[in-house]
Design a protein around this motif. Sequence first.
Motif, PDB file in Angstrom:
ATOM      1  N   VAL A   1       0.840  -1.206   0.000  1.00  0.00           N
ATOM      2  CA  VAL A   1       0.000   0.000   0.000  1.00  0.00           C
ATOM      3  C   VAL A   1       0.873   1.253   0.000  1.00  0.00           C
ATOM      4  CG1 VAL A   1      -1.595   1.357   1.421  1.00  0.00           C
ATOM      5  CG2 VAL A   1      -2.046  -1.059   1.015  1.00  0.00           C
ATOM      6  N   GLU A   2       1.947   1.225   0.762  1.00  0.00           N
ATOM      7  CA  GLU A   2       2.888   2.344   0.781  1.00  0.00           C
ATOM      8  C   GLU A   2       3.457   2.620  -0.617  1.00  0.00           C
ATOM      9  OE1 GLU A   2       7.533   2.456   2.095  1.00  0.00           O
ATOM     10  OE2 GLU A   2       6.124   1.719   3.611  1.00  0.00           O
TER      11      GLU A   2
ATOM     12  N   LEU B   1      -9.699   3.264 -18.274  1.00  0.00           N
ATOM     13  CA  LEU B   1      -9.946   2.595 -17.005  1.00  0.00           C
ATOM     14  C   LEU B   1     -10.059   1.083 -17.144  1.00  0.00           C
ATOM     15  CD1 LEU B   1     -12.554   4.994 -15.334  1.00  0.00           C
ATOM     16  CD2 LEU B   1     -10.048   4.990 -15.134  1.00  0.00           C
ATOM     17  N   ALA B   2      -9.842   0.556 -18.340  1.00  0.00           N
ATOM     18  CA  ALA B   2      -9.981  -0.892 -18.554  1.00  0.00           C
ATOM     19  C   ALA B   2      -9.038  -1.699 -17.670  1.00  0.00           C
ATOM     20  CB  ALA B   2      -9.726  -1.225 -20.022  1.00  0.00           C
ATOM     21  N   GLY B   3      -7.890  -1.122 -17.294  1.00  0.00           N
ATOM     22  CA  GLY B   3      -6.924  -1.853 -16.491  1.00  0.00           C
ATOM     23  C   GLY B   3      -7.127  -1.724 -14.997  1.00  0.00           C
ATOM     24  N   VAL B   4      -8.152  -0.989 -14.564  1.00  0.00           N
ATOM     25  CA  VAL B   4      -8.400  -0.818 -13.126  1.00  0.00           C
ATOM     26  C   VAL B   4      -9.091  -2.067 -12.590  1.00  0.00           C
ATOM     27  CG1 VAL B   4      -9.601   0.525 -11.361  1.00  0.00           C
ATOM     28  CG2 VAL B   4      -8.552   1.685 -13.313  1.00  0.00           C
ATOM     29  N   ALA B   5      -8.432  -2.745 -11.684  1.00  0.00           N
ATOM     30  CA  ALA B   5      -8.985  -3.986 -11.142  1.00  0.00           C
ATOM     31  C   ALA B   5     -10.174  -3.704 -10.240  1.00  0.00           C
ATOM     32  CB  ALA B   5      -7.900  -4.732 -10.355  1.00  0.00           C
ATOM     33  N   ARG B   6     -11.213  -4.527 -10.358  1.00  0.00           N
ATOM     34  CA  ARG B   6     -12.392  -4.507  -9.489  1.00  0.00           C
ATOM     35  C   ARG B   6     -13.154  -3.184  -9.572  1.00  0.00           C
ATOM     36  NH1 ARG B   6     -10.754  -7.431  -3.874  1.00  0.00           N
ATOM     37  NH2 ARG B   6     -12.907  -8.144  -4.031  1.00  0.00           N
ATOM     38  N   LEU B   7     -13.076  -2.543 -10.711  1.00  0.00           N
ATOM     39  CA  LEU B   7     -13.762  -1.257 -10.863  1.00  0.00           C
ATOM     40  C   LEU B   7     -15.264  -1.397 -10.654  1.00  0.00           C
ATOM     41  CD1 LEU B   7     -13.691   1.753 -11.600  1.00  0.00           C
ATOM     42  CD2 LEU B   7     -13.803   1.093 -14.006  1.00  0.00           C
ATOM     43  N   ASP B   8     -15.876  -2.400 -11.267  1.00  0.00           N
ATOM     44  CA  ASP B   8     -17.322  -2.578 -11.133  1.00  0.00           C
ATOM     45  C   ASP B   8     -17.732  -2.874  -9.693  1.00  0.00           C
ATOM     46  OD1 ASP B   8     -17.701  -2.120 -13.821  1.00  0.00           O
ATOM     47  OD2 ASP B   8     -17.766  -4.243 -14.363  1.00  0.00           O
ATOM     48  N   GLU B   9     -16.895  -3.619  -8.979  1.00  0.00           N
ATOM     49  CA  GLU B   9     -17.213  -3.967  -7.594  1.00  0.00           C
ATOM     50  C   GLU B   9     -17.089  -2.771  -6.659  1.00  0.00           C
ATOM     51  OE1 GLU B   9     -15.243  -7.492  -6.030  1.00  0.00           O
ATOM     52  OE2 GLU B   9     -14.742  -8.063  -8.076  1.00  0.00           O
ATOM     53  N   ARG B  10     -16.080  -1.938  -6.889  1.00  0.00           N
ATOM     54  CA  ARG B  10     -15.766  -0.909  -5.910  1.00  0.00           C
ATOM     55  C   ARG B  10     -16.335   0.465  -6.229  1.00  0.00           C
ATOM     56  NH1 ARG B  10      -9.945  -1.140  -3.193  1.00  0.00           N
ATOM     57  NH2 ARG B  10     -11.098   0.421  -2.002  1.00  0.00           N
ATOM     58  N   ALA B  11     -16.791   0.671  -7.443  1.00  0.00           N
ATOM     59  CA  ALA B  11     -17.375   1.971  -7.783  1.00  0.00           C
ATOM     60  C   ALA B  11     -18.595   2.215  -6.895  1.00  0.00           C
ATOM     61  CB  ALA B  11     -17.771   1.989  -9.256  1.00  0.00           C
ATOM     62  N   ASP B  12     -18.671   3.416  -6.331  1.00  0.00           N
ATOM     63  CA  ASP B  12     -19.757   3.716  -5.404  1.00  0.00           C
ATOM     64  C   ASP B  12     -20.272   5.134  -5.623  1.00  0.00           C
ATOM     65  OD1 ASP B  12     -17.696   5.281  -4.401  1.00  0.00           O
ATOM     66  OD2 ASP B  12     -17.498   4.189  -2.510  1.00  0.00           O
ATOM     67  N   ASP B  13     -21.206   5.554  -4.779  1.00  0.00           N
ATOM     68  CA  ASP B  13     -21.812   6.872  -4.942  1.00  0.00           C
ATOM     69  C   ASP B  13     -20.796   8.004  -4.805  1.00  0.00           C
ATOM     70  OD1 ASP B  13     -24.305   5.853  -5.442  1.00  0.00           O
ATOM     71  OD2 ASP B  13     -25.058   6.129  -3.398  1.00  0.00           O
ATOM     72  N   GLU B  14     -19.808   7.824  -3.927  1.00  0.00           N
ATOM     73  CA  GLU B  14     -18.807   8.878  -3.753  1.00  0.00           C
ATOM     74  C   GLU B  14     -17.949   9.024  -5.010  1.00  0.00           C
ATOM     75  OE1 GLU B  14     -16.468  11.928  -2.165  1.00  0.00           O
ATOM     76  OE2 GLU B  14     -18.484  11.173  -1.725  1.00  0.00           O
TER      77      GLU B  14
ATOM     78  N   ARG C   1      -7.695  -4.933  -4.298  1.00  0.00           N
ATOM     79  CA  ARG C   1      -7.981  -5.727  -3.105  1.00  0.00           C
ATOM     80  C   ARG C   1      -7.636  -4.999  -1.815  1.00  0.00           C
ATOM     81  NH1 ARG C   1      -8.816 -11.166  -2.266  1.00  0.00           N
ATOM     82  NH2 ARG C   1      -8.242 -11.753  -4.411  1.00  0.00           N
ATOM     83  N   HIS C   2      -6.575  -4.199  -1.810  1.00  0.00           N
ATOM     84  CA  HIS C   2      -6.038  -3.706  -0.539  1.00  0.00           C
ATOM     85  C   HIS C   2      -6.036  -2.184  -0.358  1.00  0.00           C
ATOM     86  CE1 HIS C   2      -4.851  -7.623   0.848  1.00  0.00           C
ATOM     87  NE2 HIS C   2      -4.114  -7.852  -0.230  1.00  0.00           N
ATOM     88  N   LEU C   3      -6.119  -1.405  -1.413  1.00  0.00           N
ATOM     89  CA  LEU C   3      -6.035   0.043  -1.242  1.00  0.00           C
ATOM     90  C   LEU C   3      -7.332   0.567  -0.637  1.00  0.00           C
ATOM     91  CD1 LEU C   3      -4.083   2.411  -1.789  1.00  0.00           C
ATOM     92  CD2 LEU C   3      -5.267   2.754  -3.973  1.00  0.00           C
ATOM     93  N   GLY C   4      -7.208   1.463   0.346  1.00  0.00           N
ATOM     94  CA  GLY C   4      -8.381   2.049   0.989  1.00  0.00           C
ATOM     95  C   GLY C   4      -9.258   2.798  -0.007  1.00  0.00           C
ATOM     96  N   ASP C   5     -10.544   2.921   0.338  1.00  0.00           N
ATOM     97  CA  ASP C   5     -11.518   3.511  -0.581  1.00  0.00           C
ATOM     98  C   ASP C   5     -11.127   4.908  -1.057  1.00  0.00           C
ATOM     99  OD1 ASP C   5     -13.112   1.267  -0.418  1.00  0.00           O
ATOM    100  OD2 ASP C   5     -14.398   2.085   1.155  1.00  0.00           O
ATOM    101  N   HIS C   6     -10.693   5.735  -0.123  1.00  0.00           N
ATOM    102  CA  HIS C   6     -10.376   7.127  -0.459  1.00  0.00           C
ATOM    103  C   HIS C   6      -9.266   7.194  -1.509  1.00  0.00           C
ATOM    104  CE1 HIS C   6     -10.164  11.480   0.340  1.00  0.00           C
ATOM    105  NE2 HIS C   6      -8.869  11.335   0.196  1.00  0.00           N
ATOM    106  N   ASP C   7      -8.167   6.506  -1.244  1.00  0.00           N
ATOM    107  CA  ASP C   7      -7.051   6.509  -2.184  1.00  0.00           C
ATOM    108  C   ASP C   7      -7.441   5.854  -3.508  1.00  0.00           C
ATOM    109  OD1 ASP C   7      -5.351   7.769  -0.421  1.00  0.00           O
ATOM    110  OD2 ASP C   7      -4.468   5.924   0.339  1.00  0.00           O
TER     111      ASP C   7
ATOM    112  N   ALA D   1      -8.001   5.243   3.899  1.00  0.00           N
ATOM    113  CA  ALA D   1      -6.649   5.064   4.423  1.00  0.00           C
ATOM    114  C   ALA D   1      -6.006   6.406   4.622  1.00  0.00           C
ATOM    115  CB  ALA D   1      -5.821   4.233   3.447  1.00  0.00           C
ATOM    116  N   PRO D   2      -5.160   6.546   5.624  1.00  0.00           N
ATOM    117  CA  PRO D   2      -4.445   7.813   5.837  1.00  0.00           C
ATOM    118  C   PRO D   2      -3.444   8.045   4.724  1.00  0.00           C
ATOM    119  CG  PRO D   2      -3.591   6.122   7.276  1.00  0.00           C
ATOM    120  CD  PRO D   2      -4.802   5.527   6.607  1.00  0.00           C
ATOM    121  N   GLY D   3      -2.975   9.291   4.612  1.00  0.00           N
ATOM    122  CA  GLY D   3      -1.960   9.627   3.620  1.00  0.00           C
ATOM    123  C   GLY D   3      -2.490   9.526   2.225  1.00  0.00           C
ATOM    124  N   SER D   4      -3.787   9.908   2.025  1.00  0.00           N
ATOM    125  CA  SER D   4      -4.383   9.705   0.719  1.00  0.00           C
ATOM    126  C   SER D   4      -3.843  10.633  -0.335  1.00  0.00           C
ATOM    127  CB  SER D   4      -5.902   9.884   0.820  1.00  0.00           C
ATOM    128  OG  SER D   4      -6.259  10.731   1.852  1.00  0.00           O
ATOM    129  N   THR D   5      -4.134  10.251  -1.585  1.00  0.00           N
ATOM    130  CA  THR D   5      -3.591  10.941  -2.735  1.00  0.00           C
ATOM    131  C   THR D   5      -4.692  11.613  -3.514  1.00  0.00           C
ATOM    132  OG1 THR D   5      -1.944   9.215  -2.909  1.00  0.00           O
ATOM    133  CG2 THR D   5      -2.218  10.639  -4.827  1.00  0.00           C
TER     134      THR D   5
END
Length: 197
Positions: A75-76, A121-134, A100-106, A188-192
């Motif tokens: 994650v670092e 965005l085709a290479g973004v893993a789990r995009l359909d699973e993790r996309a949300d209202d925010e 799998r491991h990066l916090g939602d914010h980052d 996660a803290p230290g977000s980007t």
Amino acid sequence: MSMNGTTSTGVDTRDRRDGTTAALARAGAPAVVVTDELRARYGSGDTEERIAVLGVLDDIAAERPAPDLVRDVGVELVRDALRSNDPRLVAAAMGAFAGRHLGDHDWRHGVVKLVFMGVPLAGVARLDERADDELARMAEDLAEEREAAGRPVPDDLRALLRPSVGVAPGAAAPDRPDPESADATGDAPGSTRPEGR
């Protein structure tokens, strides 16, 4: 060995090092050994080397969660890559490990940064699973900014919008996935945050 990392026999030493790290992970080497090597190679490597390290992290997390120490170091490294201005490095950071491991914010900011940089965005893993209202709200903000500036709204950005949001006449966004299906990884803290540099 030549300056590009290839020996006189045509063997790419970077490929060999990538294979060594992946083999350590597969063989169940102590997590501290794997993380020390990943961190050292990422810290001293050029862009291609860093992309390779991120690829090894993806391999480790492809089928099951990474061990705690590998996860924390990974994650670092992913957060560091997301601060880069190089689209290749940012794209490499949003693979299976981040999915799998990066916090939602980052993770959300990584997705938006890729759109901002014009990276598909085709290479973004789990995009359909993790996309949300925010994420949809962030996409709306970016789409509105682009429209106000007279710039086109790319298809990838439009696909992130909620169905009820009409950015351009006659162009409806696709149905959104159930937000409850997103990973509950937490912020996660230290977000980007994406930067237009």
